[in-house]
Write a protein that holds these residues in place. Sequence first.
Motif, mmCIF file in Angstrom:
data_model
loop_
_atom_site.group_PDB
_atom_site.id
_atom_site.type_symbol
_atom_site.label_atom_id
_atom_site.label_comp_id
_atom_site.label_asym_id
_atom_site.label_seq_id
_atom_site.Cartn_x
_atom_site.Cartn_y
_atom_site.Cartn_z
ATOM 1 N N ALA A 1 13.311 3.525 -0.767
ATOM 2 C CA ALA A 1 12.143 4.151 -1.383
ATOM 3 C C ALA A 1 11.932 5.496 -0.702
ATOM 4 O O ALA A 1 12.534 5.787 0.336
ATOM 5 N N LEU A 2 11.071 6.335 -1.278
ATOM 6 C CA LEU A 2 10.844 7.662 -0.719
ATOM 7 C C LEU A 2 9.962 7.624 0.528
ATOM 8 O O LEU A 2 10.057 8.495 1.374
ATOM 9 N N ALA B 1 21.602 13.204 0.553
ATOM 10 C CA ALA B 1 20.968 11.974 0.072
ATOM 11 C C ALA B 1 19.471 12.254 -0.020
ATOM 12 O O ALA B 1 19.008 13.348 0.312
ATOM 13 N N ASP B 2 18.719 11.277 -0.481
ATOM 14 C CA ASP B 2 17.261 11.418 -0.462
ATOM 15 C C ASP B 2 16.780 11.109 0.955
ATOM 16 O O ASP B 2 17.086 10.046 1.503
ATOM 17 N N ILE B 3 16.014 12.032 1.523
ATOM 18 C CA ILE B 3 15.681 11.972 2.946
ATOM 19 C C ILE B 3 14.176 12.122 3.125
ATOM 20 O O ILE B 3 13.538 12.937 2.454
ATOM 21 N N ARG B 4 13.609 11.328 4.043
ATOM 22 C CA ARG B 4 12.211 11.494 4.455
ATOM 23 C C ARG B 4 12.233 12.291 5.754
ATOM 24 O O ARG B 4 12.857 11.895 6.738
ATOM 25 N N LYS C 1 -0.926 10.299 0.549
ATOM 26 C CA LYS C 1 -1.521 9.054 0.091
ATOM 27 C C LYS C 1 -1.651 9.069 -1.429
ATOM 28 O O LYS C 1 -2.125 10.024 -2.013
ATOM 29 N N ALA C 2 -1.184 8.010 -2.062
ATOM 30 C CA ALA C 2 -1.250 7.904 -3.523
ATOM 31 C C ALA C 2 -1.359 6.442 -3.897
ATOM 32 O O ALA C 2 -0.961 5.551 -3.139
ATOM 33 N N LYS C 3 -1.914 6.182 -5.081
ATOM 34 C CA LYS C 3 -2.071 4.817 -5.570
ATOM 35 C C LYS C 3 -0.857 4.350 -6.351
ATOM 36 O O LYS C 3 -0.867 3.283 -6.935
ATOM 37 N N SER C 4 0.157 5.164 -6.381
ATOM 38 C CA SER C 4 1.385 4.819 -7.096
ATOM 39 C C SER C 4 2.566 5.129 -6.198
ATOM 40 O O SER C 4 2.501 6.000 -5.329
ATOM 41 N N ARG C 5 3.645 4.381 -6.402
ATOM 42 C CA ARG C 5 4.854 4.654 -5.636
ATOM 43 C C ARG C 5 5.655 5.793 -6.246
ATOM 44 O O ARG C 5 6.692 6.175 -5.731
#
Length: 1281
Positions: free
Chosen positions: A248-249, A396-399, A428-432
């Motif tokens: 996941a992100l 790649a996708d990276i945090r 912060k968000a209410k969705s992924r």
Amino acid sequence: MAKPPSLADQHHGNNVDVHVIDGKASIEQQIEVFVHDLFDVKENKSISLEEVLEGLRYVMHFRIKGGCQPHFDSGLMKRLCEGLLLNTGHTEGHLLRKHTTTAADMAFFLFGDFLEEVHEFRTIVCEKDVFELRSALKIHYRCQPSSTEEQKKGALAIVKLLTESFPRRQHINDWRDLIKESEQGDMEQLLASSLAKEMDKEKSKMPRSTANLVVANTPNGIYNNNNEQVVDPTTHNMKMVMLPPPQALYFDRPVDKLLKMFSHTHPNNGLPSALVPALREQYGINRLPDPPKPSALKMLWTQLTDFMILLLLAAAIIQAGQQEFNSMAVLLIVVVLNTIIGFSQEWKASKTLSALMDLTVPKAQVIRDGEQQIVDSDDLVPGDLAVLDEGDAVPADIRLIEVAQLEVVESILTGESLPVTKKTDAIKAKSRRIPLGDCLGNVFMTTTIAKGRAKGIVVRTGVQTEIGKISTAIQAGSKRKTKTPIQRRLDKLGKYLVLIAIILCVLVTVIGIAWKKNIQQMINVGLSLAVSVIPEGLVAVTTVTMALGVRRMAFKQCVVRTLPAVESLGSVTVICSDKTGTLTEGKMGTAEMWTADNNVYHFTESTSLDPTHGEIIVEPAELRRRMIHVRRTTAPSSEEQDNVATTVAKDNYEYNNNNEQQEKQPVDYASLRSRPIDRSDPTMYAPHLKYSLMVAALCNNASVHLDEVTKEWRTIGDPTEVALTVAAQKANAGSRYWIDKQGYTKVFERAFDSERKLMSSAYMQHQHSFSGNSSSNNNNGSTIKEGNTDDHYYAHTTTTSSTLLLLCKGAPEELLRKCSAYLPPTSVSTTTPPMSTSDELTKESQSMNETFATQVTDESSRMASQGLRVLGLALKVVHYSNNNNNSSIVDSTEMAKHPSMAENDFIFVGLVGLIDPPKQGVKESVEICQQAGIRVMMITGDHVETAVAIASKLGIFKSDVPGMSRAILGRELDLLSEDAIIELDPFPNVFARVSPDNKLTIVKALQQRGELVAMTGDGVNDAPAIKSADVGVAMGQAGTEITKQAADLVLLNDNFTTIVSAVEEGRHVFDNILKFIVYLLSCNGSEIFLMLICTIANIETPFTVMMILWANIIADIPPAMALGVEPREQTLMQRPPRDPRTGVVTLGVWMVILAQSLLMATLALVSYVLALYRFNYDVQHAQSMVFTNLTMIQLIHSFLSRSVHLSVIKTGIFSNRWMLFAAAVSFFFLILGVYGPGISSWLGLSFVSWESWIMILVCVSIHICIVEMEKFALRYYKITI
């Protein structure tokens, strides 16, 4: 599980428990997101049930289990319980071996974990009815002999938890209440087994699920999930058992919590190499899926199973069964020709997704075992610590966990050309799922590092990356080939023709039997009629016509990759267009500059890198003061008005010493008009313009230069700074002017960052009075190094006290707070002040006041409302003392700390507005589309304000027009179901901040609304929507290769206006297809009516099967092909689009076909009857005469079919030269068939006499007159077809 997983520290040899004592609110927020996804997973195709459950399981094992958080909100637990029970009973397999799915088992184990760990969850379950639990849990599927040991353990644990761990409930007396009576035998055996006894000894009721657990051999002391050291008996190596985080992100996780999740990844030493193989086995290889290869056999099969081809094959088989081998041979030749044409066109367009492989990044920098190394990007796994430097492609996708002035170009995904400034803060968000442009803590595979460097943890690889999901979506779209409108319409027409053929066969057979004729003979006649129904040339002529349309479109810079897309584009009702690079130029340019004297300077051809292109148009302050539409919060003072009027009195706005005399003169209103400024001498510019250009040119690290080899202009640097550099160069006041001619040297820079929203640069000017070198040129042996505040700048000075200019640009609201003065219109100095006389600049400035600050705010708002990106420009004089008396080195580190170099007390000089401008001609093209009944929509990843501003300029968004005044954000779309999006009224014209999934959803919603959608774009983010649209249009120059391969059309010149020509050409193609369909069916209909009437009247049939086939080939195909190249009619783009749901032949068209068919049949029948009963021809001669007569009428009718409404006098005879050629060819083969030795006998034809030709000419003349009368009636009564 008794205890959560733990990991061993690879570097210190200590056992580190990764148990995270997190806040209750944080965990509840995560669970809330997953619960929302549990209920939304069926509607939201972008997430999978396994992905949601994996995330929930990770939260359970690392943040709840073991008594970390035994209490949660009751309402949340109730929704979680409902969500899990919805998914615990999913099964798969056939009736005899049905079993639960992997996702159902994951939900089942999670249900048990929450039941065991959370008090409120147990309370909710206690309130459930036993019947509901029994039907949802489906425990009996998990205790069968064929069930896995893990499933059996789970079933035992759930039964014991529900019967033993709760207070006795009346409706659950024992385990039998939880399982259907017919299925209780398996559970009874399981309870008596040794497995049940083993579980009784375990402390935890719920067993540990082994799915997705990673076991890795490591050389050091490693501990398993129970903190017990495990030694491999053969290798004597330690084993690590861990539950890896789901991909996941993690944009909502702070860096510290992210590092605890990936506890085996050290922020400095990276990932232990020993873990990589096990993690790669778990997550898979970091590689995009291979594109499907085109299959020649599949293409050939598709062509042979076309409905019209099947009809021809069926007719050929029947002819062979009747031993009519000549007829069979002709039919098979037609089949082969049609198949070859269609197959060759599809094979040419068979390149699909091979370009995806070009997007993979070959190498990556990672830190493993404390060492930085370069590895193949395929070897990356989630948890790897990646290092990113300027110019790198993200592997790649990276945090991100560390950044240093990081800017990333994400245009390949978002379509926006500006680099995005990245940071490590959690969002912060209410969705992924949030828009990619808002994921400031992440970088994505295949994007490019434009500036700075960073470190981050790999969180998604391979198909789980954003580009991987796009790849998967495109491949899925390529497997579902949707038929185009013309294909659907021709299929529908073919079914009608089959129905007519069956009816005719049955009708003729019945009539023959009624006349006491031979049944075999009547079947042959019926087959002849069936062959007459089938237009053998329809498939070939349709294909060739579209191929010719492709050639014509290629001359207009539009390449068509799939033939039917030509006609489909002519039928589109909606064009969904990306903004950046499609409607706009895809590069930033300076649109206008407002200076503190209230003048506005407009830059034309702002995106052209050539300084000689375009002009700078000044809009004088006095003119703006008199314009009522210019927004003003406060009126300018009388002193300001007088001074401004004085300023604009001369053509060049040159400031001289005659100001007092000018003030006494009346205002020359002619001089107030907007006009180009004289750019020959920058020293003659108004001071405000001069200082503004100085800041734009020098507070800047970009460069624009002419490549001497290619003679093309090249750019280096940030697109915003490139735009400012180009603007300054167009004014002949670029950085080289200030450095080379004015003697400025850069000594310090404070780089831009997202917190300050400012950038500042300090410059020193060398002059004879204070410089150690008299040369004003920078080529004096000094070393100048431009960079961040850690660098040193060298300047040859011999003084310890320096006077500098500190130049600053940035966000207007931030810069205005840092300004204590501004440069008023009273400034009349014509020279840039040297450092020795810098006090002049200070004297001319005035203290900042509310009136001027409000004016700046108004101007900034005005420019922003036009979709401009606004930057403020300011400067100040700095007196800097160098503490190092004996050194010429200016230490930038020391300078950064000096109070005088602080970003405050600036003098405000102006604003500059930048924009990615609309392409030339796009507005007119949008207007033409709207006149043609085509709705144009903008879909962009940009901000809604910018999108609406650009859309308003192009006429896409009209605030005063109902149905064209709605814009919506991507995150708002995420909250709507597919049905809700379809029902939006009015449907938005502008979609902003959208993700690739949003684009795909929009296209599908429009299709569900009955629209035929064309989607244009250039970035990879557009590719899935382009693939799913009825017509996908890609940009040829700016477009990525994957987008071109996904599209049906490619615009070589990247010009939206080409779409208008393509739409017109598409309508032209359909118009011509309709014309030759009317012609073909009219001709074949005449044969049908003639044969049917003769059969009913008991007259000898006029044609054999061979005659019908020969007539259809020579009289149908060449003229029909000539109709396919008929010049387009003038009113094509003033008609509304054809309804995609209507057939290719409407009721009105059927009436025209019927009338013309009956007319030709009647004339042929009269001539046939006269030949048989008046002139006593034998049957063969009469058949030859009527064959020649009907064929000649059809050839002449081809000229009449060039327009349904217009007279042949209007259309002309010679305007379509191909028609003349086709008629000549057909006439030649007609004569060859009638008079050619050998071939005439093969066809069953005989000599046609001159008397017969007279009869033929009379019939042709009558036909022309009646058809012209019919067209006159259509025009007179204004009947449209």
